[in-house]
Design a protein around this motif. Structure first.
Motif, short mmCIF file in Angstrom:
data_model
loop_
_atom_site.label_atom_id
_atom_site.label_comp_id
_atom_site.label_asym_id
_atom_site.label_seq_id
_atom_site.Cartn_x
_atom_site.Cartn_y
_atom_site.Cartn_z
N SER A 94 -6.03 0.28 -13.39
CA SER A 94 -5.88 0.71 -12.00
C SER A 94 -4.51 1.32 -11.77
O SER A 94 -3.49 0.66 -11.95
CB SER A 94 -6.08 -0.50 -11.06
N LEU A 95 -4.50 2.58 -11.36
CA LEU A 95 -3.23 3.26 -11.11
C LEU A 95 -2.43 2.57 -10.01
O LEU A 95 -1.20 2.62 -10.01
CB LEU A 95 -3.47 4.72 -10.73
N MET A 96 -3.12 1.90 -9.09
CA MET A 96 -2.44 1.18 -8.03
C MET A 96 -1.46 0.15 -8.62
O MET A 96 -0.32 0.03 -8.17
CB MET A 96 -3.45 0.47 -7.13
N VAL A 97 -1.90 -0.56 -9.63
CA VAL A 97 -1.06 -1.60 -10.24
C VAL A 97 0.13 -0.96 -10.93
O VAL A 97 1.27 -1.43 -10.82
CB VAL A 97 -1.87 -2.49 -11.19
N LYS A 98 -0.09 0.13 -11.64
CA LYS A 98 1.03 0.82 -12.30
C LYS A 98 2.05 1.28 -11.27
O LYS A 98 3.26 1.18 -11.50
CB LYS A 98 0.52 2.00 -13.12
N ALA A 99 1.57 1.76 -10.13
CA ALA A 99 2.48 2.24 -9.09
C ALA A 99 3.29 1.09 -8.48
O ALA A 99 4.51 1.22 -8.32
CB ALA A 99 1.69 2.96 -7.99
N ILE A 100 2.64 -0.02 -8.16
CA ILE A 100 3.39 -1.10 -7.52
C ILE A 100 4.29 -1.84 -8.51
O ILE A 100 5.25 -2.49 -8.10
CB ILE A 100 2.47 -2.09 -6.77
N ARG A 101 4.01 -1.69 -9.80
CA ARG A 101 4.89 -2.26 -10.82
C ARG A 101 6.01 -1.28 -11.20
O ARG A 101 6.84 -1.57 -12.03
CB ARG A 101 4.10 -2.63 -12.07
N ASN A 138 6.46 8.95 -17.24
CA ASN A 138 7.81 9.44 -17.53
C ASN A 138 7.95 10.84 -16.95
O ASN A 138 7.04 11.65 -17.01
CB ASN A 138 8.06 9.47 -19.03
N GLY A 139 9.09 11.10 -16.37
CA GLY A 139 9.34 12.40 -15.78
C GLY A 139 8.70 12.60 -14.42
O GLY A 139 8.61 13.71 -13.93
N SER A 140 8.26 11.50 -13.81
CA SER A 140 7.64 11.60 -12.49
C SER A 140 8.64 12.23 -11.53
O SER A 140 9.80 11.83 -11.49
CB SER A 140 7.24 10.20 -12.00
N PRO A 141 8.21 13.23 -10.76
CA PRO A 141 9.15 13.90 -9.86
C PRO A 141 9.66 13.02 -8.74
O PRO A 141 10.72 13.27 -8.19
CB PRO A 141 8.33 15.06 -9.30
N LYS A 142 8.92 11.97 -8.39
CA LYS A 142 9.34 11.10 -7.30
C LYS A 142 9.23 9.64 -7.73
O LYS A 142 8.26 8.96 -7.40
CB LYS A 142 8.49 11.33 -6.05
N PRO A 143 10.21 9.14 -8.47
CA PRO A 143 10.13 7.74 -8.87
C PRO A 143 10.23 6.82 -7.65
O PRO A 143 10.87 7.16 -6.66
CB PRO A 143 11.33 7.56 -9.80
N MET A 144 9.58 5.67 -7.75
CA MET A 144 9.60 4.70 -6.66
C MET A 144 11.00 4.10 -6.56
O MET A 144 11.59 3.72 -7.58
CB MET A 144 8.60 3.58 -6.94
N PRO A 145 11.55 3.99 -5.35
CA PRO A 145 12.86 3.34 -5.20
C PRO A 145 12.74 1.84 -5.50
O PRO A 145 11.81 1.18 -5.04
CB PRO A 145 13.22 3.58 -3.73
N GLU A 146 13.64 1.32 -6.29
CA GLU A 146 13.59 -0.07 -6.72
C GLU A 146 13.63 -1.04 -5.55
O GLU A 146 12.99 -2.08 -5.57
CB GLU A 146 14.75 -0.36 -7.68
N LYS A 147 14.35 -0.69 -4.48
CA LYS A 147 14.46 -1.61 -3.35
C LYS A 147 13.14 -1.81 -2.61
O LYS A 147 12.97 -2.76 -1.88
CB LYS A 147 15.54 -1.15 -2.37
N SER A 148 12.18 -0.90 -2.83
CA SER A 148 10.89 -1.03 -2.15
C SER A 148 9.84 -1.73 -3.01
O SER A 148 8.69 -1.81 -2.61
CB SER A 148 10.37 0.36 -1.75
N LYS A 149 10.23 -2.25 -4.16
CA LYS A 149 9.27 -2.89 -5.05
C LYS A 149 8.77 -4.20 -4.45
O LYS A 149 9.53 -4.98 -3.88
CB LYS A 149 9.93 -3.17 -6.41
N LEU A 150 7.45 -4.43 -4.59
CA LEU A 150 6.86 -5.69 -4.14
C LEU A 150 7.34 -6.84 -5.01
O LEU A 150 7.71 -6.65 -6.17
CB LEU A 150 5.34 -5.61 -4.22
N SER A 151 7.27 -8.04 -4.47
CA SER A 151 7.64 -9.21 -5.25
C SER A 151 6.61 -9.44 -6.36
O SER A 151 5.47 -8.97 -6.27
CB SER A 151 7.70 -10.45 -4.35
N ASP A 152 7.01 -10.15 -7.40
CA ASP A 152 6.08 -10.46 -8.49
C ASP A 152 4.88 -11.24 -7.96
O ASP A 152 3.76 -11.05 -8.42
CB ASP A 152 6.78 -11.26 -9.59
N GLY A 153 5.10 -12.11 -6.97
CA GLY A 153 4.00 -12.87 -6.38
C GLY A 153 3.00 -11.98 -5.67
O GLY A 153 1.79 -12.16 -5.80
#
Length: 74
Positions: free
Chosen positions: A25-32, A37-52
């Motif tokens: 599921s691409l959703m899981v890859k995105a939230i993780r 590699n080389g994604s033009p818009k990497p996700m900002p680390e501060k917006s990452k969901l908690s492991d829980g």
């Protein structure tokens, strides 16, 4: 991701959601933050969901990702 059908269908990179298989599921890859590699818009680390929270979503997908059926707009 605006409809159930759209998430199952996906796009050029695959299905956003594969019920029963979080690893596909691409959703899981995105939230993780495991984007391509080389994604033009990497996700900002501060917006990452908690492991829980990520674990909760993975369990929901593993259980079949049950959600309401799309309701057609009038």
């Amino acid at each position: 991701m605006s409809t159930r059908a759209g998430m199952y269908k996906g796009g050029k990179d695959g299905a956003v959601l594969v019920p029963g298989d979080p690893s596909k599921s691409l959703m899981v890859k995105a939230i993780r933050h495991e984007g391509q590699n080389g994604s033009p818009k990497p996700m900002p680390e501060k917006s990452k969901l908690s492991d829980g929270d990520i674990g909760t979503i993975e369990r929901w997908i593993r259980a079949g990702a049950i959600m309401p059926v799309d309701i057609p707009k009038p």
